[in-house]
Design a protein around this motif. Structure first.
Motif, PDB file in Angstrom:
ATOM      1  N   ILE A   1      24.759  37.721  -5.934  1.00  0.00           N
ATOM      2  CA  ILE A   1      23.722  38.435  -5.176  1.00  0.00           C
ATOM      3  C   ILE A   1      24.310  39.697  -4.553  1.00  0.00           C
ATOM      4  O   ILE A   1      23.693  40.772  -4.584  1.00  0.00           O
ATOM      5  CB  ILE A   1      23.138  37.526  -4.069  1.00  0.00           C
ATOM      6  CG1 ILE A   1      22.527  36.258  -4.669  1.00  0.00           C
ATOM      7  CG2 ILE A   1      22.110  38.285  -3.239  1.00  0.00           C
ATOM      8  CD1 ILE A   1      21.447  36.510  -5.677  1.00  0.00           C
TER       9      ILE A   1
ATOM     10  N   LEU B   1      15.399  43.633 -12.835  1.00  0.00           N
ATOM     11  CA  LEU B   1      16.489  42.660 -12.930  1.00  0.00           C
ATOM     12  C   LEU B   1      16.243  41.772 -14.147  1.00  0.00           C
ATOM     13  O   LEU B   1      15.116  41.316 -14.360  1.00  0.00           O
ATOM     14  CB  LEU B   1      16.554  41.797 -11.669  1.00  0.00           C
ATOM     15  CG  LEU B   1      16.696  42.512 -10.319  1.00  0.00           C
ATOM     16  CD1 LEU B   1      16.832  41.479  -9.197  1.00  0.00           C
ATOM     17  CD2 LEU B   1      17.869  43.474 -10.311  1.00  0.00           C
TER      18      LEU B   1
ATOM     19  N   ALA C   1      18.316  38.821 -17.056  1.00  0.00           N
ATOM     20  CA  ALA C   1      19.489  38.015 -17.389  1.00  0.00           C
ATOM     21  C   ALA C   1      19.329  37.525 -18.821  1.00  0.00           C
ATOM     22  O   ALA C   1      18.265  37.694 -19.439  1.00  0.00           O
ATOM     23  CB  ALA C   1      19.638  36.841 -16.421  1.00  0.00           C
TER      24      ALA C   1
ATOM     25  N   ARG D   1      26.342  38.347 -12.350  1.00  0.00           N
ATOM     26  CA  ARG D   1      26.520  39.011 -11.053  1.00  0.00           C
ATOM     27  C   ARG D   1      26.151  38.078  -9.905  1.00  0.00           C
ATOM     28  O   ARG D   1      25.192  37.325  -9.990  1.00  0.00           O
ATOM     29  CB  ARG D   1      25.637  40.263 -10.954  1.00  0.00           C
ATOM     30  CG  ARG D   1      26.055  41.441 -11.809  1.00  0.00           C
ATOM     31  CD  ARG D   1      25.085  42.588 -11.567  1.00  0.00           C
ATOM     32  NE  ARG D   1      25.257  43.666 -12.508  1.00  0.00           N
ATOM     33  CZ  ARG D   1      25.923  44.796 -12.249  1.00  0.00           C
ATOM     34  NH1 ARG D   1      26.470  44.958 -11.067  1.00  0.00           N
ATOM     35  NH2 ARG D   1      26.028  45.737 -13.166  1.00  0.00           N
TER      36      ARG D   1
ATOM     37  N   THR E   1      18.204  38.629  -3.400  1.00  0.00           N
ATOM     38  CA  THR E   1      18.686  40.013  -3.435  1.00  0.00           C
ATOM     39  C   THR E   1      17.884  40.871  -2.462  1.00  0.00           C
ATOM     40  O   THR E   1      18.448  41.716  -1.747  1.00  0.00           O
ATOM     41  CB  THR E   1      18.587  40.592  -4.856  1.00  0.00           C
ATOM     42  OG1 THR E   1      19.329  39.768  -5.761  1.00  0.00           O
ATOM     43  CG2 THR E   1      19.132  42.014  -4.910  1.00  0.00           C
TER      44      THR E   1
ATOM     45  N   THR F   1      15.457  35.509 -11.634  1.00  0.00           N
ATOM     46  CA  THR F   1      16.421  36.610 -11.733  1.00  0.00           C
ATOM     47  C   THR F   1      16.934  37.006 -10.351  1.00  0.00           C
ATOM     48  O   THR F   1      17.425  38.115 -10.156  1.00  0.00           O
ATOM     49  CB  THR F   1      15.805  37.834 -12.444  1.00  0.00           C
ATOM     50  OG1 THR F   1      14.515  38.119 -11.899  1.00  0.00           O
ATOM     51  CG2 THR F   1      15.691  37.603 -13.940  1.00  0.00           C
ATOM     52  N   SER F   2      16.824  36.098  -9.385  1.00  0.00           N
ATOM     53  CA  SER F   2      17.384  36.278  -8.032  1.00  0.00           C
ATOM     54  C   SER F   2      16.744  37.422  -7.261  1.00  0.00           C
ATOM     55  O   SER F   2      17.410  38.086  -6.463  1.00  0.00           O
ATOM     56  CB  SER F   2      18.904  36.486  -8.106  1.00  0.00           C
ATOM     57  OG  SER F   2      19.534  35.392  -8.726  1.00  0.00           O
ATOM     58  N   LYS F   3      15.458  37.647  -7.479  1.00  0.00           N
ATOM     59  CA  LYS F   3      14.788  38.747  -6.788  1.00  0.00           C
ATOM     60  C   LYS F   3      14.710  38.517  -5.280  1.00  0.00           C
ATOM     61  O   LYS F   3      14.994  39.420  -4.500  1.00  0.00           O
ATOM     62  CB  LYS F   3      13.373  38.954  -7.358  1.00  0.00           C
ATOM     63  CG  LYS F   3      13.341  39.372  -8.815  1.00  0.00           C
ATOM     64  CD  LYS F   3      11.923  39.633  -9.308  1.00  0.00           C
ATOM     65  CE  LYS F   3      11.044  38.405  -9.258  1.00  0.00           C
ATOM     66  NZ  LYS F   3      11.547  37.285 -10.111  1.00  0.00           N
TER      67      LYS F   3
ATOM     68  N   ILE G   1      19.267  46.192 -14.216  1.00  0.00           N
ATOM     69  CA  ILE G   1      20.536  45.565 -13.836  1.00  0.00           C
ATOM     70  C   ILE G   1      20.589  44.179 -14.456  1.00  0.00           C
ATOM     71  O   ILE G   1      19.689  43.359 -14.263  1.00  0.00           O
ATOM     72  CB  ILE G   1      20.677  45.456 -12.306  1.00  0.00           C
ATOM     73  CG1 ILE G   1      20.697  46.840 -11.664  1.00  0.00           C
ATOM     74  CG2 ILE G   1      21.955  44.694 -11.946  1.00  0.00           C
ATOM     75  CD1 ILE G   1      20.729  46.810 -10.142  1.00  0.00           C
ATOM     76  N   ASP G   2      21.653  43.919 -15.209  1.00  0.00           N
ATOM     77  CA  ASP G   2      21.860  42.608 -15.814  1.00  0.00           C
ATOM     78  C   ASP G   2      22.523  41.702 -14.774  1.00  0.00           C
ATOM     79  O   ASP G   2      23.660  41.938 -14.351  1.00  0.00           O
ATOM     80  CB  ASP G   2      22.768  42.751 -17.040  1.00  0.00           C
ATOM     81  CG  ASP G   2      22.953  41.439 -17.796  1.00  0.00           C
ATOM     82  OD1 ASP G   2      22.511  40.390 -17.292  1.00  0.00           O
ATOM     83  OD2 ASP G   2      23.540  41.477 -18.890  1.00  0.00           O
ATOM     84  N   VAL G   3      21.807  40.672 -14.340  1.00  0.00           N
ATOM     85  CA  VAL G   3      22.310  39.798 -13.285  1.00  0.00           C
ATOM     86  C   VAL G   3      22.915  38.508 -13.844  1.00  0.00           C
ATOM     87  O   VAL G   3      23.218  37.583 -13.083  1.00  0.00           O
ATOM     88  CB  VAL G   3      21.194  39.460 -12.264  1.00  0.00           C
ATOM     89  CG1 VAL G   3      20.635  40.731 -11.654  1.00  0.00           C
ATOM     90  CG2 VAL G   3      20.072  38.645 -12.911  1.00  0.00           C
TER      91      VAL G   3
ATOM     92  N   THR H   1      24.789  42.391  -7.187  1.00  0.00           N
ATOM     93  CA  THR H   1      23.509  42.980  -7.576  1.00  0.00           C
ATOM     94  C   THR H   1      23.007  43.926  -6.499  1.00  0.00           C
ATOM     95  O   THR H   1      22.562  45.055  -6.784  1.00  0.00           O
ATOM     96  CB  THR H   1      22.458  41.874  -7.816  1.00  0.00           C
ATOM     97  OG1 THR H   1      22.923  40.996  -8.840  1.00  0.00           O
ATOM     98  CG2 THR H   1      21.130  42.471  -8.234  1.00  0.00           C
TER      99      THR H   1
END
Length: 279
Positions: A258, A199, A201, A256, A162, A157-159, A251-253, A261
């Motif tokens: 980076i 986060l 998705a 989105r 981000t 989830t791109s933690k 937050i729905d990524v 977000t």
């Protein structure tokens, strides 16, 4: 207006790092999906000899020229050459500085790389980046109270990216992966200082990213829960329920970037600080 081609040359001339130019240029070129920019970046252009190289490149590959130069003599040479070649040339900072001058009634004091000065804000960003790197992917979870933001979410989830982006904005950020069967770090749900943000998705998006990652690692795991869509849906449901139980914003990524977000997180953090400041 000439007929657009599939690409054009974009010359970015800076007397500093060129970061400002690159950001503005890419924001502009992103609006033109039918044409691609071939970037030529020239950082730290501060002498006539350095400018000679730039001008030779521009003459060899004509295109659009954007610059952030403060030396009047260099600016005059660059603009004169572009006029002679019939090429568009624009100062990115010039219109902004003139606007400020008009409003403030005072001229700017030219200072190359002023935005990169080693001031308190700079060291705040370095401190945030150090903290973030040490608290990536659940590391040092006993020290989360010092964070400004804690990101939680399932894998992919791109933690991490981000978190790093936020750190570059001076925000101390830790991130905690939510893994099936792995207990939460002690104290996570009792944090007082940090803003905790979840986060998530869509399952389809998560599965696609995970599959690509496995392909990149040349790994193949049959019947793996990691890429089973039903299992992934359960992971996401658990993460959303966890956030709802604790009142953490989500937050729905899925669609989105980076940057988008991080901007959403910054907005939540600013709002939280306003609320706390008003109490």
């Amino acid at each position: 207006m000439s007929k657009p081609t599939s690409f054009f040359h974009l010359h970015l001339v800076s007397d500093s790092t060129g970061e400002t130019l690159i950001t503005v240029a890419r924001a502009a070129t992103a609006q033109y999906t039918q044409v691609s920019a071939v970037e030529h970046v020239y950082p730290a252009v501060r002498t006539n000899k350095q400018l000679d190289h730039v001008l030779a490149e521009i003459e060899q590959e004509p295109g659009v020229i954007l610059y952030t130069l403060l030396d009047a003599a260099l600016i005059e040479r660059l603009e004169a050459t572009c006029r002679d070649l019939g090429l568009p040339c624009l100062s990115i900072l010039g219109p902004v500085l003139r606007l400020f001058e008009s409003h403030l009634g005072a001229e700017a004091t030219p200072k190359v790389g002023a935005q990169h000065a080693l001031d308190a804000e700079y060291f705040k960003r370095i401190d945030a980046l150090n903290y973030t790197m040490m608290h990536d992917d659940g590391q040092m979870a006993d020290d989360l109270e010092r964070a400004d933001v804690v990101l939680v979410g399932v894998s992919r989830t791109s933690k991490t990216p981000t978190s790093i982006y936020l750190a570059n904005r001076g925000v101390k950020t830790a991130n905690i992966p939510l893994v099936p069967g792995v207990p939460l770090p002690p104290g996570l749900e009792a944090l007082k200082n940090p803003l905790v943000v979840g986060l998530f998705a869509s399952p389809e998006r998560i599965v696609a990213i995970r599959q690509n990652r496995l392909l990149g690692l040349k790994a193949h795991q049959e019947d793996d829960q990691y890429i089973d869509q039903d299992a992934v849906s359960d992971e996401i449901t658990y993460s959303r329920r966890l956030c709802a139980r604790n009142g953490w914003p989500l937050i729905d990524v899925t669609r989105r970037s980076i940057e988008e977000t991080a901007a959403a997180v910054m907005a939540l953090l600013a709002e939280r600080r306003r609320q706390l400041g008003g109490e």
